[in-house]
Scaffold this motif. Structure first.
Motif, mmCIF file in Angstrom:
data_model
loop_
_atom_site.group_PDB
_atom_site.id
_atom_site.type_symbol
_atom_site.label_atom_id
_atom_site.label_comp_id
_atom_site.label_asym_id
_atom_site.label_seq_id
_atom_site.Cartn_x
_atom_site.Cartn_y
_atom_site.Cartn_z
ATOM 1 N N ASN B 104 9.792 6.700 0.908
ATOM 2 C CA ASN B 104 8.414 6.607 0.448
ATOM 3 C C ASN B 104 7.914 5.175 0.351
ATOM 4 O OD1 ASN B 104 7.351 9.238 0.079
ATOM 5 N ND2 ASN B 104 8.907 9.536 -1.487
ATOM 6 N N PRO B 106 6.258 1.913 1.682
ATOM 7 C CA PRO B 106 5.291 1.784 2.776
ATOM 8 C C PRO B 106 5.740 0.902 3.942
ATOM 9 C CG PRO B 106 4.559 0.576 0.842
ATOM 10 C CD PRO B 106 5.741 1.364 0.419
ATOM 11 N N LYS B 138 3.948 9.767 3.589
ATOM 12 C CA LYS B 138 4.535 9.056 2.454
ATOM 13 C C LYS B 138 3.684 9.236 1.207
ATOM 14 C CE LYS B 138 7.088 5.776 5.130
ATOM 15 N NZ LYS B 138 8.086 4.758 4.911
ATOM 16 N N ARG B 139 4.372 9.119 0.095
ATOM 17 C CA ARG B 139 3.697 9.272 -1.192
ATOM 18 C C ARG B 139 2.823 8.047 -1.462
ATOM 19 N NH1 ARG B 139 8.267 9.487 -5.167
ATOM 20 N NH2 ARG B 139 8.475 7.320 -4.629
ATOM 21 N N THR B 140 1.613 8.299 -1.898
ATOM 22 C CA THR B 140 0.753 7.161 -2.258
ATOM 23 C C THR B 140 0.174 7.378 -3.646
ATOM 24 O OG1 THR B 140 -1.056 8.241 -1.113
ATOM 25 C CG2 THR B 140 0.058 6.487 0.072
ATOM 26 N N ASN B 153 1.246 -2.715 -6.995
ATOM 27 C CA ASN B 153 1.145 -1.868 -5.821
ATOM 28 C C ASN B 153 2.198 -0.787 -5.986
ATOM 29 O OD1 ASN B 153 1.324 -0.643 -3.326
ATOM 30 N ND2 ASN B 153 0.684 -2.490 -2.256
ATOM 31 N N ASN B 155 2.771 1.942 -4.550
ATOM 32 C CA ASN B 155 3.392 2.558 -3.381
ATOM 33 C C ASN B 155 4.715 1.898 -3.027
ATOM 34 O OD1 ASN B 155 1.144 4.103 -3.255
ATOM 35 N ND2 ASN B 155 0.147 2.864 -1.679
ATOM 36 N N GLN B 186 5.223 7.199 -12.074
ATOM 37 C CA GLN B 186 4.647 5.916 -11.701
ATOM 38 C C GLN B 186 4.600 4.958 -12.889
ATOM 39 O OE1 GLN B 186 0.410 5.637 -11.164
ATOM 40 N NE2 GLN B 186 0.132 7.759 -11.735
#
Lengths: 448, 374
Positions: B104, B106, B138-140, B153, B155, B186
Motif C-alpha cells: 500500500n 505509494p 492502493k489504499r489512500t 502524508n 499514504n 491512520q
C-alpha cells in the motif's frame, strides 16, 4: 445421556434468581471452597485437568500456578466474556441463563488466586447480559457471598462488569487488558505475560467464562472425580455451540466421549443436516480453526473415528486435522460454497485486525481482496498460489494470534478445497449462481 | 551474558535485547528495524522486520523457540543462539514483511522528501523483491493538515507508531494518535487539530518513511544535494545540538543528529528546527561523517580516499580488450571518422566501407539564404 455439569439446572423456572439457584444447590461450591486454603483450590483445579475453554486449551490449573505473587502487589482475575469468535455463543448462554453459576465460579477463582477485585470484560454486543450479571452480583452480595469479609473468612472480593465496545481483538487477553485499562485495544507484546504484568502492571489471570464456570463442578465433585469424566487429557464437559445447516442449532454440553458423527446426526444433539441434505464440511471449533471436509471430519487420516475432544479433533495436525478451539461448531451442507465462506471469514478478519503489526494489517486486507476476485469470477490460477503465499507469511509472524486465526481458515480451505477454488477460476460465470457441489468430500456416512 | 548471533559471539549486559546485541556486533547480522527506536519506551515489535530465529533458547533451556521472535523486544538469555541472516526462514519472513509494507506504499520516491534517507528504501533494497504481486488499487487517505511545520502524508505511512510514542513521551498533552482499525488505521489528530507542542517537530526525525516531513523543507531540495554539518547553539529549551543540511551557504533544513542506526541523539525543539535557518544562528562544528554507502555521501567524498586515476595505472601498458568491438559490430568502423560527417551520422555513412566519408559540403551562405528565402 451424557453427564451434565454446567447445564444441569438449565431451563428450570426462575433459575436466574438467587432463591431458585440456592434451592438447587447453589453456592455450595463457594462454601466448600472458602473452607479450603486458596492453594488447595488451585491444586483441585490442577488435578481436574481442566483445559482452558477459550480456544487454546491451555491447562487452567497450570495457568493459575504461573501467577506471580509478589509481596504487597494486588492480583486480579479477569474473566474474558468478550466472546466474539464467529460461531461461538456458549458463554452467552451460560451468562444469560445461569448467571449465578458463573458468579459462583468467579468467587471461587478469585479466592483461589487472591484477587480482591475481579473483572468481567463482556463484549458490547451482549448489551442485555451485563444487567443480568449485575443483578446476580447484587444478589450474591446481599447474601454475603461478595463484599468485605466473605462468610467470616477475612477474604474480600468485588466483581465488576466492564462492557467492551465490540472489537473482536479485545478477546485477545492482552488487548482485553489494555481495553480494560481504558486504552485502545491493541495487543501487548509478550513477554511480559499477564501472569507477571497484566492489568495496571499487576499479575493477572485471564480466563474464559466457561473455564471459570467449570470450577464450580470441580469443587463440588472434587478434582479427581472431575478428571475421570472425559477421555485422556480432555477432561470434564465442554459446551459446544452448534450452528449452520443442522436441524437443531444450539448449545450442547458434551462429555468429550462422543464421536463427531454422533454429535452431528444424533437427535440428542444437532439432529442431522437440515432439509435432508448432505454434510460437506465443518469448522469444529469456531471460525479461526481450520475447516475440515466431511470425510476428514468423521474419520481421521488413520481411519479412526473422530471424537469430540481436544486430542482427536487435532489429530493429524493442520494437514488432516483441526482444533477444538472455542467450541463453535459450524456445519456446512452441500449447498454451501467454500470460497464464499472463506471470503466472508477473510472479510471479518480484515475488519477486526487492530492494525498494529504489518503482516496482519496488510495481509488480511490483501487476502480478502484476492478472495473477492476469486469468488466473483475475476481470479486467476496464480491467485490461489499467491493466496497461499500470503497466508503463509502472515502465520506465526504477528504479535497476537489474530494473524494465525486469519491465516488458518484460508490455508485449510485451499488445502482441502483447492479444486473448488480452481473451479471458480475456470467457470467464472457458472460459479456465480451454482455451487461446486460435494465432489469427493461427500459424506460417506449417508451416501454409503 | 553470552549470546551468539549468526555464529558470532558477544558478551552483553542482562536485559539487552537481541537487536541491541546484534547492533553491538554490527554489520550484516543486524536485523532491520522499522519501528523500534531505542530512546522511545515501548516502541518496537510492530513492523516485524526484525524477526529472528532463536535456535537455542538459553544454556538452561536449550529448546529452540517455535516461532520467529521480534528481536527488538526479546531479551537476551545466557547462551542464546540466534540466526538472523543465516536462516532461510528469517529471510523469507522479512521478504514477506517487506512486501506487506510495500503493497500500500505509494512508491512516490521521486517526489518524496524522505528519499535518500528512507528506511523503507533501504529495507526494500536489502530484503524486497523486484516486483509487486499486489494487483489492487492502493489504499489512500484523505489529506490532513497538521499545521504550518509538519506535513502528513498518510499514504506513505507504515504504522510504526514511533511518532505516537514521541508525542506520548515528549509532549503533553498528546495531540495525535491512531484512529480507526486494521486496514484503515491512520495517524491523525482528532478533529483536524494542528500539532503545536514545542517538541513535536521530532516526529519528523523519527518517521522512518516520508509520512511526516518538514514543511519548511518541502520540495526545496533532494537530501543528497545538501551537505550535512554538525552545529550547535545555546538554546533555552533543548540541547541545541543539531545537524544543518546546507547547500552553498544556505541552511535548507535542520534536523537532529542521527547515529549509525538512524536514531537521533538529542531531541530538537521546534524553534531550532524550523526558525533558525541562517548560518549566523549556529556555531558550526564541522562536516558530518556520512557513511560511504549512503546516497547522501554522493558528491561529497567526506573522508574518502580519492580513487586512483585509471590512466596512471595504464601508463606503459596496452589496455587489454576482451573482444574487438569491430568484429561484432558494423558501426563505429575505425576507418570512418564520424567527426567529419556533417550532422548526425546515418546508417548510410557506415555502409561506405574502406572509403573515407565524403564530407557533405556545407555552404553557410547558402543555408542562410535558404532560411531567409520565403
Amino acid at each position: 445421556m451424557s453427564v451434565k455439569l454446567l447445564l444441569e439446572h438449565d431451563g428450570k423456572e426462575g433459575i436466574r434468581n438467587y432463591e431458585t439457584w440456592a434451592l438447587n444447590g447453589g453456592y455450595r461450591a463457594v462454601e466448600k471452597a472458602l473452607k479450603m486454603a486458596p492453594e488447595e483450590v488451585v491444586e483441585e483445579v490442577k488435578k481436574s485437568g481442566l483445559r482452558g475453554r477459550g480456544g487454546a486449551g491451555f491447562p487452567t490449573g497450570m495457568k493459575w500456578s504461573f501467577l506471580a505473587k509478589p509481596e504487597g502487589v494486588p492480583r486480579h482475575l479477569v474473566c474474558n466474556a468478550d466472546e466474539s469468535e464467529p460461531g461461538t455463543f456458549k458463554d452467552r448462554y451460560l451468562m444469560e441463563f445461569l448467571p449465578h453459576l458463573f458468579i459462583e465460579g468467579m468467587i471461587i477463582s478469585s479466592y483461589a488466586l487472591g484477587s480482591n477485585t475481579s473483572y468481567i470484560y463482556i463484549r458490547g454486543e451482549y448489551a442485555w447480559i451485563p444487567d443480568i450479571l449485575e443483578q446476580a452480583i447484587a444478589e450474591a452480595k446481599a447474601h454475603g457471598w461478595l463484599g468485605k469479609n466473605i462468610m467470616g473468612t477475612g477474604f474480600d472480593c468485588e466483581i465488576y462488569v466492564h462492557r467492551g465496545a465490540g472489537a473482536y481483538i479485545c478477546g485477545e487477553e492482552t488487548a482485553l487488558i489494555e481495553s480494560l485499562e481504558g486504552k485502545r485495544g491493541n495487543p501487548r507484546i509478550k513477554p511480559p505475560f499477564p501472569a507477571v504484568q497484566g492489568v495496571w502492571m499487576r499479575p493477572t489471570v485471564v480466563n474464559n467464562v466457561e473455564s471459570i464456570a467449570a470450577v464450580v463442578p470441580i469443587i463440588n465433585l472434587g478434582g479427581e472425580a472431575y478428571s475421570k469424566i472425559g477421555v485422556g487429557r480432555s477432561t470434564g464437559t465442554k459446551l459446544i455451540s452448534a450452528c449452520g445447516n443442522i436441524n437443531k442449532p444450539g448449545v450442547y454440553e458434551i462429555d468429550m466421549t462422543i464421536s463427531v458423527e454422533e454429535f452431528i446426526y444424533s437427535d440428542e444433539y444437532c439432529g442431522g443436516i437440515a432439509k435432508g441434505k448432505q454434510l460437506k464440511a465443518c469448522i469444529p471449533g469456531g471460525s479461526s480453526v481450520p475447516i475440515l471436509p466431511a470425510n476428514l471430519l468423521l474419520k481421521t487420516a488413520k481411519g479412526e473415528q473422530r471424537m469430540m475432544n481436544y486430542e482427536s479433533l487435532s489429530d493429524g495436525g493442520f494437514q488432516t486435522g483441526s482444533m477444538m478451539g472455542s467450541g463453535g461448531f459450524i456445519v456446512l451442507d452441500e449447498d454451501q460454497c467454500v470460497v464464499r465462506h472463506t471470503l466472508s471469514l477473510a472479510h471479518f478478519y480484515m475488519h477486526e485486525s487492530c492494525g498494529q503489526c504489518s503482516p496482519c494489517r496488510e495481509g488480511t486486507g490483501w487476502m480478502y481482496r484476492i478472495l473477492k476476485n476469486l469468488e466473483y469470477g475475476k481470479g486467476k490460477m496464480a491467485d490461489i498460489d499467491l493466496l497461499w503465499d500470503v497466508q503463509r507469511r502472515i502465520e506465526g509472524n504477528t504479535i497476537c494470534p489474530l494473524g494465525d486465526a486469519a491465516a488458518w481458515p484460508v490455508a485449510a480451505a485451499i488445502r482441502h478445497f483447492r479444486d473448488e477454488f480452481e473451479w471458480h477460476v475456470l467457470n467464472p460465470d457458472e460459479s456465480q449462481h451454482r455451487n461446486f457441489g460435494l465432489a469427493h468430500y461427500a459424506d460417506d456416512l449417508v451416501t454409503a | 551474558m553470552k549470546i551468539t548471533i549468526d555464529n558470532i559471539s558477544i558478551d552483553v549486559e542482562p536485559g539487552t535485547t537481541i537487536l541491541q546485541a546484534a547492533r553491538q556486533i554490527g554489520g550484516e547480522v543486524t536485523p532491520p528495524a522499522m519501528c523500534y527506536y531505542s530512546s522511545l519506551e515501548n516502541s518496537g515489535g510492530k513492523c516485524r522486520t526484525c524477526l529472528v530465529e532463536v535456535s537455542k533458547g538459553s544454556e538452561k533451556d536449550p529448546r529452540p523457540m517455535p516461532k520467529l521472535v521480534a528481536s527488538c523486544r526479546t531479551a537476551v538469555m545466557d547462551g542464546m543462539e540466534v540466526r538472523s541472516m543465516t536462516s532461510e526462514r528469517v529471510l523469507d519472513a522479512r521478504k514477506g514483511v517487506t512486501e506487506f509494507l510495500l503493497i500500500n506504499h505509494p512508491l512516490d520516491c521521486p517526489i518524496c522528501d524522505q528519499a535518500g534517507e528512507c528506511d523503507l528504501q533501504d529495507l526494500s533494497y536489502e530484503h524486497g523483491d523486484s516486483g509487486s504481486r499486489y494487483g489492487f488499487v492502493k489504499r489512500t487517505f484523505e489529506k490532513e493538515d497538521l499545521g504550518p511545520y509538519i506535513q502528513l502524508n498518510m499514504n506513505r505511512c507504515i504504522m510504526c507508531f514511533r511518532c505516537v510514542y514521541v508525542a506520548e513521551q515528549l509532549t503533553n498533552p498528546r495531540e495525535h494518535g491512531i484512529l480507526d482499525r486494521g486496514w484503515d488505521a491512520q495517524i491523525s489528530t482528532y478533529i483536524n487539530k494542528a500539532l503545536e507542542n514545542e517538541f513535536i517537530g521530532n516526529v519528523i526525525d523519527v518517521c522512518p518513511v516520508g509520512a511526516l516531513t518538514d514543511k519548511t523543507f518541502r520540495f526545496k531540495n533532494r537530501v543528497w544535494f545538501t551537505k550535512p554539518l554538525d552545529a550547535h547553539r545555546d538554546c533555552p529549551t533543548c540541547a541545541g545540538k543539531v545537524r544543518l543540511w546546507m547547500r552553498g551557504d544556505d541552511v535548507f533544513r535542520v534536523t537532529g543528529r542521527k547515529d549509525k542506526w538512524g536514531e537521533i541523539e538529542d531531541w530538537v525543539c521546534n524553534e531550532c528546527r524550523f526558525h533558525k535557518k541562517k548560518t549566523s544562528d549556529w556555531v558550526i562544528e564541522g562536516p558530518t561523517k556520512v557513511d560511504r554507502h549512503s546516497v547522501i555521501s554522493q558528491g561529497h567524498y567526506v573522508g574518502l580516499k580519492k580513487p586512483n586515476d585509471p590512466l596512471e595505472i595504464l601508463i606503459g601498458k596496452a589496455p587489454k580488450h576482451t573482444i574487438d568491438i569491430h568484429k561484432v559490430s558494423d558501426v563505429n568502423k575505425p576507418d570512418i571518422d564520424l567527426s567529419l560527417i556533417a550532422g548526425p551520422a546515418h546508417s548510410d555513412d557506415f555502409n561506405r566501407s574502406n572509403t573515407a566519408p565524403q564530407p557533405k559540403e556545407i555552404n553557410l551562405q547558402e543555408s542562410k539564404v535558404k532560411k531567409n528565402d520565403p
